[in-house]
Write an enzyme that holds these catalytic residues in place. Sequence first.
Site: not given
Length: 461
Positions: A138-140, A307
């Site tokens: 997941h991008h989180a 991120n």
Amino acid sequence: MERLSGLDSAFLYLETPTQLLHVCALVVLDVSTIPGGYHHETFVAELSERVRAVPNFRRRLFDSTFNLDHPAWVEDPEFDVDRHLHRIAVPAPGGRDELAELCGHLASRKMDRTVPLWEMWVIEGLADGSVALLAKLHHANVDGVTGAGLLAHLCSLTPDAPLPDPDPDARGAGDGSLVDLTVGGLLGFASRPLRMARALPGGVTLLPRWIRRARRGEAMPAPFTAPRTSFNGAITGHRTVAYAQLDLAAVKAVKNAFGVTVNDVVLATVAGALRRYLADRDELPGDPLVAMVPVSVHDVSDRPGTNQFSGMFTQLGTHVDDPAARLSQARDHNMIVKSHNASLGATLLQDWSQFAAPAVFGGAMRAYGSLRLAERHPVVTNLIVSNVPGPPIPLYLLGARVSALHPMGPIFHGIGLNVTVMSLDGKLNVGLVSCRELAPRLWDLADALDPALETLVEAAS
């Protein structure tokens, strides 16, 4: 307990059943280099050991209705690697089309948020005897740089390298309690007005500064100024993927001949492929396409969170027929864009995303998608193009040589195409992701990349 940053959390808040915000990596393995040969049980057992040693693979989300701030990461006390590692076979005849279709199907599945946010699928049955690994994260939990780093933790430089010892300095997410989450969330929520007051001056002056630069011809393209294409509509949950592999030596030869950067050549190659793809469909716009290009700020940002990136908008020169002129224009335009992006500040996106609210963002995105609003306003940007540097040497995953590593990023409503590039061992590995309804023949675009690079090579000779 480790609190997510606003930017990390935004990928959770903006996710819907159709806007899936995980990233994937298709790793193709030459299993002939494995000492003793490939055996699935041995391969998975060793992969499980390496996964358990990496803290990011063991952390899961921790949240509550009483939490007024962003969720937190905690160590999963019931971590079970068998819930994340899966075995599957590609349908016969096991070629690229069947592998891509299978990857698209797996990429269309939403991730379970009650467990650590990653999956790996060992894919067998390929016609050439290779074994593939599709990793979903997941991008989180990752961005381009950290995702590449996580995969690197699983790899080695030789086929017979032993399993690494656990890193004594590797810190897990720790435990969490509802009291700590609630109290910390309350304090974070109470401090938001002060943080907003600090961020407000830079935000208020952003538009006037942008206008002044635009009048001098020194600004990147503004959002909502891109021409509309067939992949700039509302997306569904059906993903289609394609991939390509380019010769890095050819890219560097073009770079040296024209005095540009590798990224300039990558963008010009993508522009050439898009020009051919759209022209074949009689939908090539007269205005240049605009790409959003993520820019890593890991080296310059002091903000917390996984991120660490900003984003810049750049013209791709799809309206220019001559490849040399297209590349020269890309170089000149990218210099302006980089200067403009630097003037905005490396942490602008991170600072303002801290104020993201789950109820507002989540409800608004679901309404935005269901009402197909992306098709009712000007296009924000046409596509996402990301270039992630990788190692220039061979990598081995549990003895198998990595013959290709195709990264695949997310798509959004109105931005239904993602092209991600990663270098590895003398090759540029390209992963393309779109929505099946918007780009049912995505291979046409993937197959246009190598001819687009070849035209640049010819122009450089």
